[in-house]
Design an enzyme around this catalytic site. Structure first.
Site, short mmCIF file in Angstrom:
data_model
loop_
_atom_site.label_atom_id
_atom_site.label_comp_id
_atom_site.label_asym_id
_atom_site.label_seq_id
_atom_site.Cartn_x
_atom_site.Cartn_y
_atom_site.Cartn_z
CB THR B 94 32.12 46.96 2.32
OG1 THR B 94 33.39 47.43 2.77
CG2 THR B 94 31.12 46.99 3.47
CE LYS B 170 34.78 48.44 5.18
NZ LYS B 170 35.69 49.57 5.38
CE LYS B 239 27.22 49.31 -0.04
NZ LYS B 239 28.37 48.88 -0.82
#
Lengths: 292, 292, 292, 292
Positions: B94, B170, B239
């Protein structure tokens, strides 16, 4: 056990029908006569006035639109005063905490029992007697009511002795539905910003991590941009989110996501979406992104 | 078809193992040697340097923690330069949109192919070869990669020709997970404000309207207030939500709910929850309500 | 004391002019030559390259647009390497905390001194030498710089020994300006919803409880719906609010209002307001209310 | 011109005193007798019941705490029925739009005139007769009321013919005050995160860009962390922000910043700040950042 039933909208009519089918002695009332007649043909007794539904009832069930209508029809009309001593009143509508408490005190003062029992499920689920019933109130009242509740629902949850507890649960669940729709809206807008097909994105989430009725049902509407006819109007969704926020404020619970959802629902109302299904809350995100 | 695999954390090791088990010729590299050895015992070739994993590879797969590590290990080290012409690089981590675009340009300039292919699923799902793989990149690169992807996943989704599209999907999905946790937190706080048991509330939602892996998995953690050991650290969740917001900003998509989630995740970090599972985002709501 | 000055935009040119007028020996550089020539006519020395402005300078001042340009012009060009040992570099631009720290380490490694000294005030205030200068850095560097700072400002504030502290203050102030504009927008939308004239509402607040430059200046623009030409572009405002949020995230400070402001600024960008003055952030509120 | 005055709290007593000092014939009533006596000593006529203050009055002024008390004292008691035909009722309290409309209809049905005239200013400003009076209602009623309003205020603003317009303005202004406090809180938390003294930061903003009563007054309290005694209790601030949000919802105006402010005020209540001055809203930001 004699049962009265007031409020035969889409939900109420289906619920009352399951009671009749289960063999209960049900007297039904509604403001407009058509559903009364339909239920009478199935075996219910029809009442001309709400008082008739209440008097002699061991259990009176109400499924009216909101606080205001419930207060007018049942409190101000004197209908609740017509209930025989020891009767149980079951309010299955989604109402405010404040009104639920008001009803509780009012009924306790008259020697009557009060259950709040809002439900999860749409009319088709109600027709199948498969609702999830979120009940709260004293155990003895619940024991009395259990046969009728079990006829209407596949599961009866008992959240506590104070009726308002069931209302709090129902409002929390509705806020969560709004949250799911709101997040789908943001994510669809993000995906579309990268040229991704909204249908494919919704398929991804609703068949994997989020494979559940809320994401599948509202997700399909969002994928197809099909918001009419409304299963549940956006304006009513705003009402419920507002009631959830009021419920939180009473017990000092910050709800920043719900606050932002309320804000987005108002944005939707300002753009004439009030009569669309509340899945159209997702449009706020795409409109703000300049995608409409 | 020779395949290199870099990054053997919990996810990477499980994914590489499915490739070995499926009979692929896999050369593996990792910063720490233990998982390399473990895979070698299962039949993989071990590489001492990342360059060794890249040279001669038809396909190079990376599953490294974040942008920074991926840049160091693969770009700055010169490893990607070691790939033979025409090879396909598959980044399954990711990462940010910005970094994915940077990789895309870098590789295109070298005559290499780039697929972004982040995944849905935890290590146990990876070990079963049952991941959902969110792929984007040119069709010919995807065709080349399909055998290895299909060995690792139960379904390969193709979201478009530009690798960044898969990264956007994602990030949108991860923001939705944060949204689900955040809403569970608010609703649990509201329910608890009315004396309702959090376990019963979570049971209600996760067996009815929200019966899906996200609500069941994170819901259980919230119900049991069990946030350690972390399946996915809250600091990493912050994050990802930040990357989702950056992704939205690049294409002018407002995301007010995600913005509030980022805010709550920072609140959690300020209260020493960074190493807890990100289900503990729910604690922010209860703490702000004075319930902790 | 020889002073170099790089970056002669609207602000920089006015600031450099006050230094020349105060008798300092100033060597000026700018990417486009016009403002260099204008300042040369007033007595400045013109530099053909940024290195010329730096070499032999006791003090080098920069007022460049952002992190990226400052890095290109001063770091990557080698200009800062041209500074004589012991020189003070004063960065008066609004930059990120991360970049300010990077500069600090870079300069310390070369035996140079670094002051961050962003300013409050528009070009007319700069031309009058009446800026508020928000300085941070070691006291000895500040002592050296004080004569030039005092020539440009009516007041020099010293916020601490670490340069990033001044950047944090500047970003916090800019977030507050965004907050003031955002709240004026919401309140104007509310007032207009009740048929109240926006000009009268703005007059009320800006002559009573909120009688201050920010509310008067931006309030006038909102009252008159006059957002062009931009004094400060909305797209730059979004950059500054984002930098404020990044600054907060570094030290675990939740900023929910700033997060919502960022969101509204993105909404504005999606509606083609990026080149308008950031007072036009107020339009987001009225547009969402369906008033445009 | 005979004037009745009901509600002699800190504000009401000061306002009534300016009327007495200006030579008006004022009959005063209050629930507790002390301020009645104090005003009687200055020349007012004391009323034992609110009806006495109303009967024979050309103008009846009320400055009661909120909707509920105003309804009890003036409507349910029958006091407004005691007003002679053609009298003007001036409600100077901060009340909801809904209640202001209810009063308007109630009074119109009795041939009475209604002005909403909430004020800006604290008790010391009221004592000096220097309030800003935000009036709305029909021009003829305003003409009648003007002499008494001018005795209490330095400026009378007329926002329209419908009384609720003045209430909307007052609520919008109070939301703006909350916004200013909220932004100061966030910025102080950000500054403190970088080791900056909160007093110095507040001095900066309140002497430069934000040099106005709101930022100076509340800023000083925040700088000194002095929140008691309360000039205006935080719990009342929450009430006003909620009323502002309700006012917005009635006319479809999204107010996301105010929504977040309401949320933060609830957080404050959950942490026992309800009786502190609402400047202590700033504590929510620093607490969430782990700085307390």
């Amino acid at each position: 056990m004699k049962t009265g039933f007031c409020g035969l909208g889409n939900m109420g009519e289906a619920m009352a029908a399951t009671l009749v089918a289960a063999g209960f002695d049900v007297t039904v009332w509604n403001r407009s006569p058509e559903p009364v007649q339909a239920l009478a043909e199935k075996g219910a007794t029809s009442a001309d006035t709400v008082q008739q539904a209440a008097e002699n009832a061991d259990i009176l069930i109400a499924m009216l639109p909101d606080d205001t209508v419930t207060r007018q029809v049942l409190v101000e009309s004197g209908a609740l005063d017509a209930l025989p001593e020891g009767a149980v009143f079951i309010n299955m509508a989604t109402v405010s905490i404040a009104f639920s408490r008001e009803l509780d005190e009012f009924l306790a003062g008259k020697g009557l029992h009060y259950l709040a029992a809002p439900v999860l499920g749409r009319p088709d689920v109600a027709a199948a007697g498969a609702l999830n019933i979120l009940a709260a109130g004293r155990q003895d009242a619940l024991d009395t009511a259990m046969p009728v509740l079990e006829a209407m629902g596949s599961k009866v949850w008992h959240f506590g002795d104070e009726p308002q507890q069931a209302n709090a649960v129902k409002l929390a669940v509705n806020a969560m539905i709004a949250g799911a729709i709101g997040m789908m809206g943001e994510s669809v807008a993000l995906a579309q910003g990268y040229g991704i097909d909204r249908g494919q994105f919704i398929e991804l989430i609703s068949t994997t991590l989020f494979a559940s009725p809320v994401y599948q049902g509202y997700g399909r509407a969002i994928a197809e941009e099909r918001y009419e006819p409304a299963g549940f109007k956006l304006s009513l969704g705003l009402k419920d989110v507002r009631l959830a926020l009021e419920a939180g404020e009473r017990v000092n619970v910050p709800q920043p996501i719900s606050a932002i959802l309320r804000d987005a629902l108002i944005d939707a109302l300002a753009h004439h979406q009030g009569d669309q299904d509340w899945a159209s809350l997702a449009r706020v995100a795409t409109r703000r992104a300049g995608q409409e």
